[in-house]
Structure formats: C-alpha cells, structure tokens
Design a protein around this motif. Structure first.
Motif, mmCIF file in Angstrom:
data_model
loop_
_atom_site.group_PDB
_atom_site.id
_atom_site.type_symbol
_atom_site.label_atom_id
_atom_site.label_comp_id
_atom_site.label_asym_id
_atom_site.label_seq_id
_atom_site.Cartn_x
_atom_site.Cartn_y
_atom_site.Cartn_z
ATOM 1 N N GLY A 25 0.833 -1.198 0.000
ATOM 2 C CA GLY A 25 0.000 0.000 0.000
ATOM 3 C C GLY A 25 0.867 1.248 0.000
ATOM 4 O O GLY A 25 1.719 1.422 0.872
ATOM 5 N N ALA A 26 0.671 2.121 -0.984
ATOM 6 C CA ALA A 26 1.488 3.323 -1.127
ATOM 7 C C ALA A 26 1.039 4.416 -0.158
ATOM 8 O O ALA A 26 0.041 4.286 0.554
ATOM 9 N N GLY A 27 1.790 5.522 -0.154
ATOM 10 C CA GLY A 27 1.498 6.648 0.719
ATOM 11 C C GLY A 27 0.513 7.624 0.100
ATOM 12 O O GLY A 27 -0.381 7.239 -0.656
ATOM 13 N N LEU A 28 0.691 8.931 0.367
ATOM 14 C CA LEU A 28 -0.270 9.920 -0.095
ATOM 15 C C LEU A 28 -0.345 10.003 -1.610
ATOM 16 O O LEU A 28 -1.366 10.391 -2.163
ATOM 17 N N GLY A 29 0.752 9.662 -2.297
ATOM 18 C CA GLY A 29 0.692 9.624 -3.758
ATOM 19 C C GLY A 29 -0.275 8.589 -4.265
ATOM 20 O O GLY A 29 -0.881 8.748 -5.334
ATOM 21 N N GLY A 30 -0.422 7.494 -3.518
ATOM 22 C CA GLY A 30 -1.484 6.531 -3.746
ATOM 23 C C GLY A 30 -1.280 5.501 -4.831
ATOM 24 O O GLY A 30 -2.083 4.578 -4.948
ATOM 25 N N VAL A 31 -0.236 5.619 -5.660
ATOM 26 C CA VAL A 31 -0.113 4.738 -6.820
ATOM 27 C C VAL A 31 0.810 3.551 -6.531
ATOM 28 O O VAL A 31 1.840 3.685 -5.860
ATOM 29 N N GLY A 32 0.438 2.403 -7.086
ATOM 30 C CA GLY A 32 1.242 1.202 -6.898
ATOM 31 C C GLY A 32 2.624 1.309 -7.489
ATOM 32 O O GLY A 32 3.555 0.609 -7.054
ATOM 33 N N ASP A 79 -10.575 -9.198 -2.169
ATOM 34 C CA ASP A 79 -11.669 -10.043 -2.651
ATOM 35 C C ASP A 79 -11.553 -10.296 -4.147
ATOM 36 O O ASP A 79 -11.707 -11.436 -4.615
ATOM 37 N N ASP A 80 -11.274 -9.245 -4.901
ATOM 38 C CA ASP A 80 -11.197 -9.379 -6.350
ATOM 39 C C ASP A 80 -10.017 -10.260 -6.752
ATOM 40 O O ASP A 80 -10.087 -10.968 -7.771
ATOM 41 N N ALA A 81 -8.964 -10.232 -5.947
ATOM 42 C CA ALA A 81 -7.784 -11.054 -6.229
ATOM 43 C C ALA A 81 -7.934 -12.479 -5.708
ATOM 44 O O ALA A 81 -7.039 -13.312 -5.924
ATOM 45 N N GLY A 82 -9.040 -12.772 -5.034
ATOM 46 C CA GLY A 82 -9.259 -14.111 -4.497
ATOM 47 C C GLY A 82 -8.434 -14.422 -3.271
ATOM 48 O O GLY A 82 -8.152 -15.592 -2.988
ATOM 49 N N LEU A 83 -8.081 -13.397 -2.510
ATOM 50 C CA LEU A 83 -7.248 -13.579 -1.321
ATOM 51 C C LEU A 83 -8.110 -13.483 -0.063
ATOM 52 O O LEU A 83 -8.652 -12.421 0.247
ATOM 53 N N SER A 84 -8.216 -14.567 0.653
ATOM 54 C CA SER A 84 -8.936 -14.514 1.925
ATOM 55 C C SER A 84 -8.084 -13.863 3.005
ATOM 56 O O SER A 84 -8.597 -13.275 3.965
ATOM 57 N N GLN A 85 -6.764 -13.935 2.821
ATOM 58 C CA GLN A 85 -5.832 -13.353 3.790
ATOM 59 C C GLN A 85 -4.505 -13.085 3.084
ATOM 60 O O GLN A 85 -4.130 -13.787 2.141
ATOM 61 N N ALA A 86 -3.783 -12.067 3.541
ATOM 62 C CA ALA A 86 -2.492 -11.738 2.947
ATOM 63 C C ALA A 86 -1.637 -10.996 3.961
ATOM 64 O O ALA A 86 -2.142 -10.452 4.954
ATOM 65 N N MET A 87 -0.340 -10.964 3.717
ATOM 66 C CA MET A 87 0.560 -10.099 4.458
ATOM 67 C C MET A 87 0.482 -8.712 3.839
ATOM 68 O O MET A 87 0.134 -8.565 2.673
ATOM 69 N N TYR A 88 0.827 -7.691 4.626
ATOM 70 C CA TYR A 88 0.627 -6.326 4.146
ATOM 71 C C TYR A 88 1.796 -5.433 4.540
ATOM 72 O O TYR A 88 2.257 -5.454 5.685
ATOM 73 N N LEU A 89 2.246 -4.638 3.565
ATOM 74 C CA LEU A 89 3.299 -3.653 3.772
ATOM 75 C C LEU A 89 2.763 -2.302 3.333
ATOM 76 O O LEU A 89 2.420 -2.109 2.164
ATOM 77 N N GLY A 90 2.649 -1.348 4.276
ATOM 78 C CA GLY A 90 2.071 -0.056 3.960
ATOM 79 C C GLY A 90 3.012 1.087 4.267
ATOM 80 O O GLY A 90 3.592 1.155 5.355
ATOM 81 N N HIS A 91 3.157 1.981 3.301
ATOM 82 C CA HIS A 91 4.000 3.164 3.461
ATOM 83 C C HIS A 91 3.148 4.379 3.800
ATOM 84 O O HIS A 91 2.178 4.680 3.093
ATOM 85 N N SER A 92 3.452 5.066 4.880
ATOM 86 C CA SER A 92 2.823 6.338 5.239
ATOM 87 C C SER A 92 1.301 6.192 5.306
ATOM 88 O O SER A 92 0.792 5.458 6.156
ATOM 89 N N THR A 93 0.538 6.837 4.426
ATOM 90 C CA THR A 93 -0.911 6.664 4.417
ATOM 91 C C THR A 93 -1.285 5.200 4.247
ATOM 92 O O THR A 93 -2.257 4.717 4.840
ATOM 93 N N GLY A 94 -0.501 4.473 3.449
ATOM 94 C CA GLY A 94 -0.738 3.043 3.297
ATOM 95 C C GLY A 94 -0.588 2.283 4.599
ATOM 96 O O GLY A 94 -1.244 1.261 4.818
ATOM 97 N N GLY A 95 0.296 2.767 5.486
ATOM 98 C CA GLY A 95 0.422 2.154 6.806
ATOM 99 C C GLY A 95 -0.845 2.326 7.616
ATOM 100 O O GLY A 95 -1.302 1.397 8.295
ATOM 101 N N ALA A 96 -1.438 3.519 7.557
ATOM 102 C CA ALA A 96 -2.702 3.758 8.258
ATOM 103 C C ALA A 96 -3.814 2.884 7.697
ATOM 104 O O ALA A 96 -4.654 2.373 8.446
ATOM 105 N N ILE A 97 -3.826 2.703 6.384
ATOM 106 C CA ILE A 97 -4.827 1.815 5.770
ATOM 107 C C ILE A 97 -4.666 0.398 6.330
ATOM 108 O O ILE A 97 -5.662 -0.284 6.634
#
Length: 262
Positions: A25-32, A79-97
């Motif tokens: 998950g990206a920060g305020l820029g928001g793009v992957g 859900d769209d990717a078919g993932l019931s669970q995943a690990m997550y790495l979030g930068h800045s705003t992405g961390g809050a998400i």
C-alpha cells in the motif's frame, strides 16, 4: 487489466511474482508504481499485489472520505484477487490503511509492516500537509511535486539523483487527481486516530522508520511500537521518508526477513 469495485469506485490492481501473498500500500501519492524499484527483489520471495488507491493513478479519480473507506477499498482488492488473507506492507498513508484493516477486518491480514507512518494528525503534520495543499491549489501540481521531493528524500540522495527526481516529478500530474481530491486525502490521514484501539491488533507487526524522516517523524513509529502488542521497531539512521527508494537493498532485506519469519 484487473479492476476491483468498492462503494462505486473502480480500483486498479496488479500482481507479480510467486510465493506467499504480499500486498503493498502506497502513501499519499497513492499509486502502486511507488514500489517499482523494489519489485524485482520482493517478487523473488512473494506474490506481490499492488494497487492504485481511490483518487489516484488508474483508479477512479474522486475524493476520499476517510482512511476507513480506503481500508474497505483494500478489502475489495483482496476479494477481487481471491485472497482470503495476505501479508501487508504499507508506506505512510498506506500504513494507516493497514492499521484500519487490521482493526476492522482482523481476519484479512496475517502480518503487517508499517513503514514511515503516523498514529494521528498532530500540529506538526497539519502544518506540513496544510502547506502542501496550498501549494497544489495555488501554485499547481508542479510546485507540489517539487516540495514533495524535499519532504520525501534526504539531501544526500537528492544531490546524487537529479535525473531520477526530475522524471518522478514529471509524471506526478498523471498520477494525482485534482487539488480538491488530494486535499481530501490529506484530511483523511490527518483525521485518522485509532490509538485507543491499537491494543486489539493481534498479528505480527514490524514498524520501520528512518531517523531523518521529516514527513512522518520517528516519534509516530515509536508510538505504534508502544501501543501494538508485540510490535517491533526497526529504526535506520538515514533514508528519509522514502526509505524503500533511497536505501532499497537495506529496506528489502528488512521486509523479506520479517515476512519470511512470519
């Protein structure tokens, strides 16, 4: 082109690599595309999913309401990717998400790395983001991009990456929505404050920050470590707010070691 739908918004996502699922998950820029410099290393170990957040990139350009809304968007991508669970790495705003998702959808994340993020919007952050909003609305996206460079990258890196920075600033207008949309993203992160609930997070959590990060100073990361049970902190002497870009090999080794360990 994979597209998820969440509360009327279309959300672009993509995947690459093999192995356990890791969502970025990206920060305020928001793009992957923020994560492009790290993809070669991370996809050697994980199936990496990245997405453009609401209001940015190839997703629907509309204002956001809250971090919780963007957390629901993340769940729609899972859900769209078919993932019931995943690990997550979030930068800045992405961390809050990620934090909101761990609290509101606790079964969806198995481990979380919070990278250069904030626990709440304080006076310091309101001053910085307030100026960013004024720059965007009154001087335009080019001035906004130049100021963002000063906030993301430390002097030593700026001095040795002029052409890369110019290229990054040049594509900013294509990645962001209007000044009003970006202001709504500022408001979402400044109004996010779940500190009273952080003790409920029960997944392995690593908090990473550089000491010279002037956009999300270290004290926020230290607060995450104090309030999330079992959370570990990893602090680096330099690298600025965009540590994954300024010190990619070091950042990638930290991420791979943590996620492989869980």
């Amino acid at each position: 082109m994979p597209i998820a739908t969440s509360r009327g918004a279309s959300l672009y996502w993509e995947k690459q690599g093999q192995g356990p699922a890791l969502v970025l998950g990206a920060g305020l820029g928001g793009v992957g595309s923020y994560w492009t410099p790290n993809m070669a290393a991370l996809t050697q170990h994980f199936t990496v999913y990245r997405f453009d957040q609401r209001g940015t990139g190839r997703s629907r350009r509309e204002a956001v309401e809250s971090i919780e809304q963007m957390s629901a968007d993340l769940v729609a991508v899972l859900d769209d990717a078919g993932l019931s669970q995943a690990m997550y790495l979030g930068h800045s705003t992405g961390g809050a998400i990620g934090v909101a998702t761990a609290l509101d959808y606790p079964e969806r994340l198995s481990a979380m790395m919070i990278y250069a993020s904030t626990t709440h919007g304080d006076a310091y952050r309101r001053k910085i983001l307030g100026l960013r909003s004024v720059l965007f609305s009154q001087l335009g996206v080019e001035a906004y991009a130049q100021y963002s460079t000063l906030l993301l990258y430390p002097p030593y890196w700026i001095n040795t990456h002029e052409s890369e920075i110019a290229q990054s600033e040049g594509v900013t207008p294509d990645q962001l929505g209007s000044a009003e949309i970006q202001a709504s993203r500022f408001d979402a992160i400044l109004n996010f404050d779940r500190r009273a609930e952080l003790s409920r997070i029960a997944i392995p959590t690593l908090v990473v920050c550089a000491d010279d990060d002037i956009l999300t100073p270290r004290y926020f990361s230290e607060e995450f470590v104090r309030l999330i049970p079992g959370a570990r902190g990893h602090f680096l002497p330099r690298g600025g707010h965009a540590l994954s870009r300024t010190e990619p090999a070091l950042f990638e080794s930290i991420a791979v070691e943590f996620f492989q360990g869980v």
